[in-house]
Design a protein around this motif. Structure first.
Motif, PDB file in Angstrom:
ATOM      1  N   HIS A  29      50.953  32.940  30.384  1.00 18.80           N
ATOM      2  CA  HIS A  29      50.532  32.580  31.748  1.00 18.80           C
ATOM      3  C   HIS A  29      51.639  31.877  32.522  1.00 18.80           C
ATOM      4  O   HIS A  29      52.211  30.907  32.045  1.00 18.80           O
ATOM      5  CB  HIS A  29      49.297  31.673  31.696  1.00 18.80           C
ATOM      6  CG  HIS A  29      48.122  32.339  31.062  1.00 18.80           C
ATOM      7  ND1 HIS A  29      46.889  31.739  30.983  1.00 18.80           N
ATOM      8  CD2 HIS A  29      47.974  33.559  30.484  1.00 18.80           C
ATOM      9  CE1 HIS A  29      46.040  32.554  30.383  1.00 18.80           C
ATOM     10  NE2 HIS A  29      46.686  33.668  30.057  1.00 18.80           N
ATOM     11  N   SER A  55      47.485  25.563  38.061  1.00 13.85           N
ATOM     12  CA  SER A  55      46.653  25.874  36.900  1.00 13.85           C
ATOM     13  C   SER A  55      47.064  27.185  36.253  1.00 13.85           C
ATOM     14  O   SER A  55      47.372  28.157  36.927  1.00 13.85           O
ATOM     15  CB  SER A  55      45.187  25.952  37.320  1.00 13.85           C
ATOM     16  OG  SER A  55      44.413  26.397  36.228  1.00 13.85           O
ATOM     17  N   ARG A  56      47.057  27.201  34.922  1.00 11.49           N
ATOM     18  CA  ARG A  56      47.315  28.440  34.196  1.00 11.49           C
ATOM     19  C   ARG A  56      46.047  28.942  33.510  1.00 11.49           C
ATOM     20  O   ARG A  56      46.104  29.728  32.577  1.00 11.49           O
ATOM     21  CB  ARG A  56      48.432  28.234  33.180  1.00 11.49           C
ATOM     22  CG  ARG A  56      49.806  28.025  33.818  1.00 11.49           C
ATOM     23  CD  ARG A  56      50.915  28.039  32.771  1.00 11.49           C
ATOM     24  NE  ARG A  56      52.219  27.834  33.357  1.00 11.49           N
ATOM     25  CZ  ARG A  56      52.783  26.629  33.546  1.00 11.49           C
ATOM     26  NH1 ARG A  56      52.124  25.545  33.187  1.00 11.49           N
ATOM     27  NH2 ARG A  56      53.985  26.533  34.080  1.00 11.49           N
ATOM     28  N   SER A  57      44.916  28.443  33.995  1.00 14.68           N
ATOM     29  CA  SER A  57      43.634  28.920  33.471  1.00 14.68           C
ATOM     30  C   SER A  57      43.174  30.084  34.339  1.00 14.68           C
ATOM     31  O   SER A  57      43.154  29.984  35.562  1.00 14.68           O
ATOM     32  CB  SER A  57      42.609  27.790  33.537  1.00 14.68           C
ATOM     33  OG  SER A  57      41.314  28.295  33.767  1.00 14.68           O
ATOM     34  N   HIS A  58      42.798  31.193  33.686  1.00 14.12           N
ATOM     35  CA  HIS A  58      42.383  32.367  34.460  1.00 14.12           C
ATOM     36  C   HIS A  58      41.270  32.026  35.440  1.00 14.12           C
ATOM     37  O   HIS A  58      41.352  32.287  36.626  1.00 14.12           O
ATOM     38  CB  HIS A  58      41.854  33.478  33.544  1.00 14.12           C
ATOM     39  CG  HIS A  58      42.912  34.148  32.739  1.00 14.12           C
ATOM     40  ND1 HIS A  58      43.932  34.845  33.318  1.00 14.12           N
ATOM     41  CD2 HIS A  58      43.088  34.245  31.409  1.00 14.12           C
ATOM     42  CE1 HIS A  58      44.706  35.343  32.363  1.00 14.12           C
ATOM     43  NE2 HIS A  58      44.211  34.990  31.193  1.00 14.12           N
ATOM     44  N   PHE A  59      40.167  31.469  34.884  1.00 15.81           N
ATOM     45  CA  PHE A  59      38.998  31.344  35.750  1.00 15.81           C
ATOM     46  C   PHE A  59      39.210  30.291  36.825  1.00 15.81           C
ATOM     47  O   PHE A  59      38.781  30.455  37.959  1.00 15.81           O
ATOM     48  CB  PHE A  59      37.714  31.109  34.939  1.00 15.81           C
ATOM     49  CG  PHE A  59      37.466  29.703  34.495  1.00 15.81           C
ATOM     50  CD1 PHE A  59      36.830  28.801  35.326  1.00 15.81           C
ATOM     51  CD2 PHE A  59      37.853  29.288  33.230  1.00 15.81           C
ATOM     52  CE1 PHE A  59      36.597  27.505  34.907  1.00 15.81           C
ATOM     53  CE2 PHE A  59      37.630  27.997  32.816  1.00 15.81           C
ATOM     54  CZ  PHE A  59      37.008  27.097  33.650  1.00 15.81           C
ATOM     55  N   GLU A  60      39.958  29.228  36.477  1.00 14.90           N
ATOM     56  CA  GLU A  60      40.192  28.189  37.466  1.00 14.90           C
ATOM     57  C   GLU A  60      41.089  28.726  38.593  1.00 14.90           C
ATOM     58  O   GLU A  60      40.833  28.505  39.777  1.00 14.90           O
ATOM     59  CB  GLU A  60      40.844  26.976  36.814  1.00 14.90           C
ATOM     60  CG  GLU A  60      40.880  25.768  37.707  1.00 14.90           C
ATOM     61  CD  GLU A  60      41.467  24.555  36.992  1.00 14.90           C
ATOM     62  OE1 GLU A  60      40.857  23.478  37.084  1.00 14.90           O
ATOM     63  OE2 GLU A  60      42.518  24.681  36.335  1.00 14.90           O
TER      64      GLU A  60
END
Lengths: 417, 565
Positions: free
Chosen positions: A341, A127-132
């Motif tokens: 990211h 994942s490249r999502s911060h929160f995930e």
């Protein structure tokens, strides 16, 4: 430039004041039993683990740069670090990797062997999502979303009895980080000066009773021994320095966080696990090389870590600090002297029984075919591998399956003596 | 009724630690009329005041909801009058920039000029000056949550600001912030989601915050032959003798990713890294001009263009893009971005994500999926009409379901606002309330990551945070000099008089602050405190006890019962 170095005389005096003798000097009747329990523990020099989260995805490739790599320089024409010896060059670590020069205050620790690095670390989840990605690293179950508690809390539940101290685990953070959420009672505050009851004793005891006795499932239990922990801490820190600068810490967010942590440790109230939240690493623009945002953030971080270990004096060997970040950044710089990211990043390990002066981990290389999804540094070391080693060898706890469910630790990297 | 509350609290084990299966909820009696009013006021406003109960009783629940859904029809002149203390909020970004320029800029005849001869002291001063804007924003927000009659509009403004978060600290946002909240968020807060999303996408604040302002066509994604079609970009990218390009050009993925992950589709909804790149390509050229255009183009630039959206065709990638299987471009310029926004708004994933977040705000931390689906259906059917989605929520059986009654733990802002409202406080030092919120972890307009602040209990419930809340209540009710507001307990209820019978005072507090929805434990603990010498002063001469009302009231505000809404 660093602020005035920590005065060892102050350190000794503080130890007397804050340490076991200071606690013993306080009226016995006012001391809750867990303070006694923890102060006697001092004799066997308790091991403390500090985890520091660089929120926002710190750029591992510029924190610890592969300065010889032609692909690195080609992908980062304006933000790559120069090789050691050149103008504003990286600080040579082992001929292959160089530390960002803004972290120069950490070089003494590197040279004396109490600072190690693991490169190409990350989560197996892409994942490249911060929160995930932060959730993945804090729950310790990458890719599994239903986990609501954090792996540090599960470690506490497994290995530390609840009655020992209400301050066994503390986050220096304005909110309760996910890594510490769970059944085991923990607390979190950004500033110890405000961790007190502004009313009288009655207000404090009401707080415990209102929350400890509440049947509200979300709110019950949070008041457990809060009164005791607050009054004890306030008494012990009462005479010490109130601001980071007065205690030899740099004047920055990181300096404040490490200062607060040092106060809790010196109060000797049973802290075993500390957590620091240091944000601001999402450098899509003006990350720069030695002239941008990364430089100033690293400077604050490095100076704070150095000041922290200096202030810990003889205890430094019992305190292991491990940094982590949710993912790394693209190898290629973008159009704005920044990076987007990416995947793997770098971990720094300090103190404790770290076998330092070495960059651990398998280096995956930066040639196009070696990159993750054709663009990012590959992960070659799962972050859980490192923490499994730390928990077992530093804290000496048996790492049970539920700390990192579904993960089996591999061959130890061996960064601990 | 009390029993019902206790039961509902007991059984409300939402995302309890470890993923325990939710126990099948036993039947609870439906909410009483009074509880329904409490539920409405807790969810549609920042907390009930005494007069709100009188009002909703008078006009009825449905008319109250409908009134709140149309804020423009509510006379809010009293609050507007108070807001005139904060004139910066009405100014344009360019006017604010002139008023509080950065240290290294001098404004000469309306033209900004670089002034490099500044010392650290001057930089600090300039930084302090521009923070006036932040202080006014804080004060105005607190004024609105406390006094505005358009409560739902403020709840939704807070919700959407957090959804489309930006922070005061980054780049030029300090001057853009009042306009962002005023002209982008608040005006669309109950309107159409596509309009709101479009306004955000065009706003200099978001373009700066997520770096789209500097994102350009990228040689990596354009064949070298085609790069010749971008002479300006090619000239900028040209390598200098030192081996470095004259100026960097290229894509910045920041906004494109968050547009899908946080603003519309939600994470893990099926888009790929390639989709992120392709969206970023369509949005190249979405930018705005800064004040420097006045200096650079003194004859052509217009002050009205400063801090205004501008599509820069020369920076825009003109090629074909494929996003979620659909084709955009080539050569459609700014329209490509508009088409992408249209497409994103029509995705079922977007409808579901927005519906979920709304239900989490208005129902519970784990809202029932059936309701989320209904709200998502409304979203798709009405092309993103926010008001219609809210109606679906407010008139659902789940909204008045006994299991969702007071199911939410207040965020710090909701706690502070509800404490100020329930005490009919006069906001005297709003900066103190902002400081208290900072301590509690909800620093207004200063949330750094694009995710905004959490809206679930787990992040806010731990001892020191609740201790901060207890302290806030004490400070408020005892009217300490550093309190954010002044409270007149006697005016609130004439029985809340120090020196009165303790039990009577406590019961009045339960009535006024909690509408008698008190748990047994709170009742028991606080009743016991009546004999505590700190609360009761034993007078030697007549052996009668006099009671400290403020202390008692503060404990009620700090109790678990007041943390729920």
């Amino acid at each position: 430039m660093r602020k005035k170095p920590f005065d060892p005389k102050v350190s000794r005096r503080d130890l007397l004041k804050f340490g076991s003798l200071g606690v013993a000097g306080l009226a016995m009747a006012t001391m809750p039993k867990w303070v006694w329990a923890s102060s006697t523990l001092l004799k066997d020099s308790p091991k403390i683990l500090i985890v520091l989260f660089q929120r926002g995805a710190a750029d591992g490739l510029n924190m610890v740069s592969p300065f010889n790599d032609k692909y690195y320089h080609k992908a980062r024409p304006t933000i790559a670090l120069n090789a050691p010896g050149q103008d504003k060059g990286a600080l040579d670590l082992d001929g292959q990797f160089g530390l960002h020069p803004a972290l120069s205050s950490l070089m003494p620790m590197w040279k004396n062997g109490s600072f190690a690095i693991v490169h190409a670390v990350g989560s197996p989840d892409g994942s490249r999502s911060h929160f995930e990605a932060q959730d993945n690293m804090e729950t310790g179950t990458p890719g599994i979303k239903i986990t609501t508690d954090g792996w540090l809390n599960r470690t506490l539940s497994d290995s530390y009895s609840k009655g020992q101290s209400p301050l066994t685990a503390v986050a220096i953070s304005p909110r309760l980080p996910r890594i510490l959420r769970g059944d085991y009672p923990v607390t979190s505050f950004p500033n110890l000066n405000a961790y007190k009851f502004s009313g009288g004793d009655m207000q404090a005891s009401s707080f415990d009773q209102l929350y400890e006795g509440s049947i509200d499932t979300l709110l019950s239990g949070v008041g457990k021994e809060t009164k005791d922990s607050v009054t004890t801490l306030q008494k012990i820190i009462g005479n010490g320095p109130k601001n980071p600068e007065d205690a030899g810490f740099p004047k920055s967010g990181a300096g404040r966080s490490f200062f607060e942590l040092s106060r809790v440790i010196k109060a000797n109230v049973g802290l075993r696990i500390g957590f620091l939240d240091i944000g601001g690493w999402d450098h899509h623009a003006n990350e720069g090389s030695t002239d941008g945002q990364l430089n100033s953030h690293l400077k604050d971080l490095g100076d704070a870590i150095a000041a922290f270990y200096q202030s810990m004096g003889d205890q430094a060997g019992n305190i292991l600090l491990a940094t982590m970040t949710e993912f790394g950044r693209t190898m290629q710089e973008n159009g704005d002297r920044g990076t987007d990211h990416g995947h793997a990043s770098v971990m720094m390990l300090f103190g404790g029984n770290v076998k330092g002066k070495k960059v651990y981990g398998q280096w995956p290389g930066l040639a196009p075919e070696q990159l993750f999804e054709g663009r990012d540094l590959q992960v070659t070391t799962d972050f859980r591998q490192i923490h499994s080693e730390i928990l077992a060898q530093h804290l000496g706890v048996t790492v049970q399956n539920n700390v990192f469910p579904g993960f089996t630790a591999g061959v130890p990297l061996g960064f601990l003596a | 009724m009390k029993k019902a509350l206790v039961l509902s609290l007991l059984l409300w084990i939402p995302c309890s630690l470890w993923a325990l299966p939710r126990p099948t909820a036993p039947k609870l009696p439906p909410l009483s009329k009074q509880q329904q009013m409490i539920q409405i006021l807790n969810r549609l406003t920042f907390g009930p005041r005494l007069q709100d109960f009188v009002y909703i009783q008078k006009i009825g629940i449905k008319p109250f909801i409908e009134e709140q859904l149309y804020p423009e029809k509510i006379d809010d002149s009293q609050c507007d009058q108070m807001l005139t203390q904060y004139p910066d909020l009405l100014e344009s970004s360019w006017d604010l920039y002139q008023k509080y320029p950065p240290a290294n800029v001098l404004i000469v005849n309306g033209i900004p000029q670089k002034n490099d001869k500044v010392n650290e002291e001057q930089k600090k001063e300039a930084n302090q000056r521009v923070r006036t804007i932040l202080k006014q924003m804080d004060a105005a927000k607190l004024t609105r949550v406390l006094y505005s009659k358009r409560q739902l509009q403020e709840v939704m403004t807070d919700f959407w600001f957090n959804h489309f978060n930006v922070t005061f600290e980054k780049n030029r946002i300090k001057w853009l912030l009042p306009g962002y909240e005023r002209d982008v968020i608040r005006v669309n807060a109950l309107g159409n989601f596509r309009d709101l999303l479009g306004a955000v996408a065009h706003s200099p604040a978001m373009l700066d915050y997520l770096d789209n302002v500097v994102s350009t066509v990228d040689p990596r994604y354009v064949s070298s032959a085609d790069m010749g079609e971008y002479p300006m970009m090619a000239a900028m990218a040209k390598t200098q003798p030192n081996g470095k390009p004259r100026k960097n050009v290229g894509l910045n993925e920041n906004y494109a990713r968050e547009l899908m992950e946080l603003h519309t589709l939600g994470v893990d909804s099926g888009y790929t890294q390639q989709d992120v790149i392709e969206v970023a390509r369509t949005l190249t050229g979405w930018s705005f001009d800064g004040p420097n255009i006045l200096e650079k183009y003194p004859y052509n630039a217009n002050p009205d263009d400063v801090f205004r959206f501008k599509f820069r065709a020369k920076m825009h990638d003109r090629g074909t893009k494929t996003i979620l299987g659909q084709t955009f471009g080539p050569d459609q310029g700014e329209l490509e971005g508009e088409a992408v926004l249209d497409m994103l708004c029509k995705q079922p994933a977007t409808a579901h994500f927005i519906a979920f977040k709304l239900c989490r705000r208005f129902i519970s931390d784990n809202p029932p999926e059936t309701l989320v689906k209904n709200v998502a259906a409304t979203f798709l059917k009405t092309n993103g009409d926010i008001r219609s989605c809210l109606r679906t929520i407010f008139y659902s059986k789940e909204f008045m379901g006994p299991h969702n009654y007071r199911a939410k733990i207040k965020t710090p802002l909701e706690f502070v606002a509800s404490a100020l409202r329930v005490t009919n406080a006069q906001l005297t030092q709003p900066e103190k309330a902002a400081q208290a919120l900072n301590l509690m972890g909800e620093n207004l307009y200063l949330c750094e990551p694009p995710t905004g602040y959490p809206d679930t209990a787990a992040a806010w419930v731990y001892s020191s945070a609740l201790l901060d809340r207890l302290n806030f209540g004490l400070q408020l009710l005892s009217n300490r000099p550093n309190s954010s507001a002044s409270v007149d307990l006697l005016k609130l209820d004439s029985d809340l008089k120090s020196g009165n019978d303790g039990r009577k005072i406590l019961n009045r507090f339960f009535k006024v602050f909690l509408k008698d929805q008190v748990s047994d434990n709170t009742q028991k603990v606080l009743t016991k405190k009546l004999s505590d010498p700190e609360v009761s002063h034993t007078l030697l001469d007549d052996k009668k006890k006099s009671f400290e009302a403020a202390q008692l009231g503060a404990l009620v505000l700090g109790s678990p019962d007041f943390q729920r809404r």
